[in-house]
Design a protein around this motif. Structure first.
Motif, mmCIF file in Angstrom:
data_model
loop_
_atom_site.group_PDB
_atom_site.id
_atom_site.type_symbol
_atom_site.label_atom_id
_atom_site.label_comp_id
_atom_site.label_asym_id
_atom_site.label_seq_id
_atom_site.Cartn_x
_atom_site.Cartn_y
_atom_site.Cartn_z
ATOM 1 N N LYS A 88 0.865 -1.185 0.000
ATOM 2 C CA LYS A 88 0.000 0.000 0.000
ATOM 3 C C LYS A 88 0.900 1.232 0.000
ATOM 4 N N PHE A 89 0.387 2.344 -0.543
ATOM 5 C CA PHE A 89 1.212 3.549 -0.653
ATOM 6 C C PHE A 89 0.686 4.649 0.262
ATOM 7 N N TYR A 90 1.603 5.335 0.900
ATOM 8 C CA TYR A 90 1.209 6.469 1.751
ATOM 9 C C TYR A 90 2.336 7.486 1.686
ATOM 10 N N SER A 91 1.994 8.768 1.593
ATOM 11 C CA SER A 91 3.093 9.739 1.565
ATOM 12 C C SER A 91 2.957 10.736 2.706
ATOM 13 N N ILE A 92 4.100 11.065 3.278
ATOM 14 C CA ILE A 92 4.120 12.053 4.363
ATOM 15 C C ILE A 92 5.018 13.185 3.894
ATOM 16 N N SER A 93 4.445 14.376 3.807
ATOM 17 C CA SER A 93 5.261 15.503 3.370
ATOM 18 C C SER A 93 5.876 16.136 4.614
ATOM 19 N N VAL A 94 7.187 15.999 4.755
ATOM 20 C CA VAL A 94 7.799 16.503 5.985
ATOM 21 C C VAL A 94 8.131 17.986 5.883
ATOM 22 N N GLY A 95 8.043 18.517 4.665
ATOM 23 C CA GLY A 95 8.340 19.939 4.478
ATOM 24 C C GLY A 95 7.444 20.824 5.312
ATOM 25 N N GLY A 96 6.204 20.419 5.465
ATOM 26 C CA GLY A 96 5.250 21.268 6.165
ATOM 27 C C GLY A 96 5.188 20.998 7.663
ATOM 28 N N LEU A 97 5.919 20.010 8.152
ATOM 29 C CA LEU A 97 5.820 19.676 9.573
ATOM 30 C C LEU A 97 6.615 20.665 10.425
ATOM 31 N N THR A 98 6.050 21.015 11.544
ATOM 32 C CA THR A 98 6.759 21.967 12.398
ATOM 33 C C THR A 98 6.983 21.408 13.799
ATOM 34 N N ASN A 99 6.231 20.372 14.134
ATOM 35 C CA ASN A 99 6.254 19.896 15.506
ATOM 36 C C ASN A 99 6.586 18.414 15.547
ATOM 37 N N ILE A 100 7.401 18.036 16.461
ATOM 38 C CA ILE A 100 7.799 16.630 16.575
ATOM 39 C C ILE A 100 6.583 15.719 16.829
ATOM 40 N N ALA A 101 5.554 16.287 17.465
ATOM 41 C CA ALA A 101 4.368 15.487 17.780
ATOM 42 C C ALA A 101 3.671 14.996 16.510
ATOM 43 N N GLU A 102 3.912 15.678 15.406
ATOM 44 C CA GLU A 102 3.265 15.235 14.174
ATOM 45 C C GLU A 102 3.841 13.902 13.707
ATOM 46 N N ILE A 103 5.060 13.610 14.116
ATOM 47 C CA ILE A 103 5.654 12.310 13.812
ATOM 48 C C ILE A 103 5.488 11.365 15.000
ATOM 49 N N LYS A 104 5.788 11.872 16.176
ATOM 50 C CA LYS A 104 5.815 11.000 17.356
ATOM 51 C C LYS A 104 4.482 10.915 18.086
ATOM 52 N N GLY A 105 3.501 11.694 17.695
ATOM 53 C CA GLY A 105 2.201 11.640 18.356
ATOM 54 C C GLY A 105 2.157 12.519 19.602
ATOM 55 N N HIS A 106 0.915 12.830 20.016
ATOM 56 C CA HIS A 106 0.731 13.654 21.217
ATOM 57 C C HIS A 106 0.542 12.738 22.414
ATOM 58 N N PHE A 107 1.068 13.131 23.550
ATOM 59 C CA PHE A 107 0.811 12.354 24.775
ATOM 60 C C PHE A 107 -0.687 12.381 25.053
ATOM 61 N N ARG A 108 -1.176 11.274 25.587
ATOM 62 C CA ARG A 108 -2.633 11.169 25.776
ATOM 63 C C ARG A 108 -3.036 11.894 27.059
ATOM 64 N N ILE A 109 -2.971 13.239 26.994
ATOM 65 C CA ILE A 109 -3.286 13.963 28.214
ATOM 66 C C ILE A 109 -4.659 14.614 28.145
ATOM 67 N N ASN A 110 -5.190 14.753 26.959
ATOM 68 C CA ASN A 110 -6.556 15.274 26.867
ATOM 69 C C ASN A 110 -7.258 14.671 25.651
ATOM 70 N N VAL A 111 -8.533 15.028 25.523
ATOM 71 C CA VAL A 111 -9.334 14.385 24.476
ATOM 72 C C VAL A 111 -8.875 14.728 23.065
ATOM 73 N N SER A 112 -8.130 15.836 22.949
ATOM 74 C CA SER A 112 -7.736 16.210 21.581
ATOM 75 C C SER A 112 -6.418 15.575 21.151
ATOM 76 N N SER A 113 -5.810 14.746 22.016
ATOM 77 C CA SER A 113 -4.546 14.106 21.641
ATOM 78 C C SER A 113 -4.760 13.098 20.516
ATOM 79 N N THR A 114 -3.788 13.055 19.613
ATOM 80 C CA THR A 114 -3.861 12.081 18.516
ATOM 81 C C THR A 114 -2.484 11.449 18.299
ATOM 82 N N PRO A 115 -2.444 10.279 17.693
ATOM 83 C CA PRO A 115 -1.145 9.690 17.368
ATOM 84 C C PRO A 115 -0.476 10.453 16.226
#
Ligand code: ADP
Length: 912
Positions: free
Chosen positions: A465-492
């Motif tokens: 299967k194919f998936y692409s991640i454009s890293v040019g637009g990423l600014t936060n490490i959490a976008e790769i490593k995920g957010h800690f599950r501290i509130n309802v808005s956290s996501t992987p």
């Protein structure tokens, strides 16, 4: 409001041939709720982009809502009913027009039987229906083409033994497509709807319901064709007090129901007021949200009073349901949710790591403890949703067949023989090793040369299967490593999102733009991406959201970069670089004709026989409009052309269905809203021309190309046909690929002993050094060639080097600078269409330059006929494909004297 206007235009375009009126009512069976397909108004930012699925009120953004609402383009079956206000009884004879008097009121007809797995259909409503039986679809298409677009639509009964109170529609749908002839006939309700086909797009058939019919007998088995009798409502007295009172009650209950559904209220209130009793009953049944069987009963009832009574019951029930206390639903929904999560795990429970199973079970029991509206409940729900949606232990079988891979690569990409060869080697090595993991391919080259496209083809070739991640637009490490599950808005992070999306644990993930990572000063982000790629680390990748390791070792990573020099060093040594230089004109012609045009045409739904874009037009597009190394801009231009063609064809073949209006013209004005009277006249003309079969093929040629894409754009890479005195052409390399550049020497002051050189302030130190050296070399050359010429000694000069094309790699314009200075001093023109590249040293040698392929392609693109390369680059040039070298007169030189002879040969004109 401007947005409203725009949306109206969009909905007009979207509905295409079968324009529906602005105000429609959609009926969504899936959620058991109804959604108004109304104008989109943009609200708060979050609302527009969509809320994350994190709290109870979270909803997707407007675009997703739009897809859900307009189910013609949505991925799921569209139980959609579109109601046309003002609602009146459809007169089938008027609807059909007088030319095809097929329907006899109270008479008998032969029609194809179209099974409706969801809700029955009621007269006066539009509805798109997905037809999954190819034979039936073909027959419907044929009758539509024959201008006999009529069909009988019948609700499917549930399988025998199903509890009618639990009728779902999906159960009915499950097996219906396997049934044929009598078997199918037995599964259809006898009373259905005589409908007219308004349009067919793919397997979606848009219908308008004309009137009630009853099946009399089967005529044909496959596709099922039946003889039907047309049903009429029993006569009733409009002034009868009982009927009047009942209808009044229906109206008032309907208003109550609508008060709980504000999104339907505006449209439906008008319809309620304008409806006659039989139609009011039908409308009530649809709005009540009742189950199939109950709606079918309303459909079958020909006694208007009884029909109103039935509808009244349904509406009252609907009101009662809306008042059921939340508590009951809460318990229900919790059990259903747990069941849903458990169901997801069925099948691959054995593959789920034990520690993950344990977490899932703990979370499932937690779910039962929290209140359905509590934050904890939502948090747990989200967590479980992610946990159970990941493809634990699900892998696609990798295919290492190099012949197959070659076929796929050729199918998707033109040319690039060397790149394909490297990929085949990569796959062949993977076959011997039993895995392609561990090695990371990185495709580099200017935008639009097909880096992403190649990545997609590799995935297809390897059956990943194919998936692409454009890293040019990423600014936060959490976008790769995920957010800690501290509130309802956290996501992987992105990788987990990728696994959920693709549904397999061994996709090919394209990390797009790794060179952009270095630019941002987010070191932790760079190292997070590095961890992802590192085979040592990624088997135990920890996403902060889960906090337990996830195995990414089976994921194959491929990277892309525009500029290799900008790729962080840590990445570089792990990668195998494959560069893609760009395309020459004939390659672009092939790509445009065989790939871009084809895919755009298909995407626009245009048939090859409806259009012709001539070779001359394509060539003009490439040479005059799209001066680029890749084909990105070319693709955009082709899309522009096809969008305009689609509109032209649409105008030719437009058919505004009169739907429920009395006169075609009236319907047109009402449906299209903003259309002018001229459009109405055009429409009639078009209809007439269509009737006599004169739809014209659209031809795009050089003569009318500007009508589609505007006038050609200025080509800054080829400013002069013949460079004037003091100007010489060089070749450079930038992030956008190879390019030509003009170096211009000008005299700014003259006077005895004033000899000096001024340079642009922003020029880099390397280039400045190069220019100073060029000035010295030019002076000594002039002394040799024209000893009496004191030009350099007495002139203050300015040497212009365009910054836009300043070489990014190494100085390579020294020889071009010398030539432009000499041209000015000797007042001699430099040979026409000559490009010079090479750097002069004080030792008198000409140093080799880089990017030979890119520079050669740029030279070809800009009409260069002669190129001067340093001798040391001969090998690089010889390795180029014949089609890249074709038609060029190339000279390899060791010292400047050779350049002088070529640039200012005897036949050169003087510019005096
Ligand atoms: P990049 O990733 O290098 O920016 P893309 O892969 O997005 O470029 O390509 C842009 C478009 O050009 C895509 O539609 C792609 O299919 C098309 N394209 C580029 N190179 C080729 C090629 N050699 N053959 C066919 N199509 C190509």
């Amino acid at each position: 409001m401007a947005w409203r206007g725009i949306f109206k235009i969009f909905s007009t375009i979207a509905s295409g041939k079968n324009n529906l009126p602005e105000e429609k009512m959609d009926f969504e069976e899936e959620t058991g709720d109804r959604v108004l397909n109304d104008e989109v108004e943009l609200g708060d930012e979050e609302g527009e982009e969509g809320h994350r699925q994190t709290f109870a009120g979270a909803i997707p953004g407007k675009m997703v809502q739009c897809l859900k609402t307009d189910q013609v383009r949505g991925p799921f079956e569209p139980p959609r009913l579109v109601l046309e206000p003002p609602l009146r009884t459809a007169n089938p004879l008027k609807l059909m027009g007088t030319a095809i008097p097929l329907v006899q009121i109270g008479g008998v007809d032969k029609v194809l039987a179209l099974p409706l797995p969801h809700l029955p259909f009621f007269p006066g409503f539009h509805r798109p229906v997905q037809v999954k039986d190819p034979k039936l679809l073909a027959a419907l298409q044929e009758s539509y083409a024959r201008h006999a677009p009529y069909v009988g639509a019948f609700l499917v009964k549930d399988e025998p033994g199903t509890d009618p109170s639990l009728v779902s529609g999906s159960k009915a749908e499950k097996n219906i497509y396997d049934l044929k002839g009598k078997e199918l006939l037995n599964r259809l309700y006898e009373v259905g709807i005589h409908a007219k086909i308004l349009g067919i797009r793919g397997d979606r058939v848009v219908l308008v319901a004309l009137g009630r019919i009853r099946i009399m007998e089967m005529v044909d088995k496959e596709p099922l064709t039946v003889k039907v009798g047309h049903l009429k409502d029993k006569p009733y007295n409009k002034d009868d007090d009982v009927i009047k009172a009942t209808s009044f009650e229906v109206k008032s209950t309907l208003s109550d129901v609508l008060n709980t559904r504000s999104y339907l209220k505006r449209t439906c209130t008008k319809c309620i007021d304008n409806s006659e009793f039989p139609r009011l009953a039908d409308l009530g049944a649809v709005i009540s949200g009742a189950k199939n069987l109950q709606c079918q009963q309303v459909l079958e009832e020909l006694d208007v009073y009884k029909r109103l009574k039935l509808t009244l019951e349904l509406l009252k029930k609907s009101m009662e349901i809306s008042k059921i206390p939340e508590l009951v639903l809460e318990t229900d929904s919790k059990t259903t949710l747990s069941a849903k999560f458990r169901e997801r795990l069925e099948g691959n429970r054995d593959q789920i790591p034990l520690h993950v199973l344990q977490v899932i079970n703990e979370e499932l029991s937690k779910l039962q403890q929290f209140g359905a509206s509590s934050i904890e409940f939502n948090e747990t729900h989200n967590y479980l949703d992610w946990l159970t949606a990941l493809p634990w232990g699900i892998y696609s079988d990798e295919n290492f067949d190099v012949f197959w891979a070659k076929k796929i690569l050729d199918e998707d990409n033109y040319g690039l023989a060397d790149v394909k060869e490297r990929i085949l080697e990569f796959i062949a090595v993977g076959k011997h090793r039993g895995t392609t993991q561990g090695r990371i391919l990185c495709f580099s080259g200017p935008p639009g040369v097909g880096k992403m496209s190649i990545g997609r083809s590799i995935a297809r070739a390897l059956n990943r299967k194919f998936y692409s991640i454009s890293v040019g637009g990423l600014t936060n490490i959490a976008e790769i490593k995920g957010h800690f599950r501290i509130n309802v808005s956290s996501t992987p992070g992105k990788m987990v999102q990728c696994l959920k999306t693709v549904g397999t644990a061994n996709p090919l993930v394209l990390i797009d733009g790794v060179d952009k990572l270095g630019r941002q000063h987010a070191r932790d982000l760079t190292s997070a991406v590095l961890d992802l790629l590192d085979p040592e680390q990624n088997a135990k990748f920890v996403d902060n959201y889960f906090f337990f390791p996830i195995d990414l070792s089976k994921v194959l990573f491929v990277c892309t970069a525009d500029v290799v020099d900008n790729i962080p060093k840590d990445f570089l040594y792990r990668m195998e670089l494959i560069s893609i230089a760009g395309y020459v004109t004939d390659e672009k012609m092939h790509i445009a004709r065989d790939y871009l045009e084809k895919s755009t045409r298909e995407a626009c739904g245009i048939k090859p026989e409806e259009v012709e874009v001539t070779d001359a037009a394509l060539l003009c597009l490439i040479e005059k409009y799209c001066h680029e190394a890749g084909v990105q801009n070319l693709q955009k231009h082709i899309e522009k052309i096809y969008h305009k063609i689609a509109l032209q064809l649409g105008r030719q073949g437009v058919s505004y269905e009169p739907a429920i209006a009395d006169k075609p013209g009236e319907a047109l004005v009402r449906c299209a809203g903003e259309l002018s009277k001229k459009d109405v006249t055009d429409f009639k003309t078009i209809q007439e021309s269509e009737a006599i079969g004169t739809i014209e093929k659209v031809v795009v040629d050089i003569s009318n190309l500007a009508d589609f894409v505007g006038d050609p754009v200025f080509n800054a890479e080829r400013i002069y046909d013949q460079t004037p005195v003091g100007v010489a052409m060089g070749l450079a390399w930038t992030a956008m690929g190879g390019s030509t550049l003009y170096i211009k020497a000008t005299q700014i002051e003259q006077g005895e002993g004033k000899g000096a050189l001024t340079l642009p302030g922003q020029l880099g130190d390397v280039m400045k050094g190069s220019a100073q050296l060029a000035h010295i070399v030019a002076r000594s050359m002039l002394f040799k060639k024209e000893p009496d010429n004191r030009y350099f000694a007495n002139s203050k000069l300015y040497l212009h080097v365009p910054l836009r094309a300043t070489p990014m790699d190494e100085p390579s314009a020294g020889c071009t600078m010398i030539t432009s200075l000499l041209s000015l001093a000797m007042k001699k023109l430099v040979k026409k269409d000559l490009a010079i590249t090479g750097e002069f040293t004080l030792l008198g040698k000409i140093l080799p330059i880089g990017w030979v392929k890119e520079k050669t392609i740029a030279a070809r693109r800009n009409g260069v006929k002669t190129i001067i390369f340093p001798s040391a680059n001969k090998r690089d040039f010889d390795e180029l494909a014949t089609n890249v070298k074709e038609g060029l007169d190339v000279h390899f030189v060791d010292d400047y004297n050779q350049i002088f002879d070529i640039a200012f040969g005897d036949d050169q004109e003087t510019g005096k």
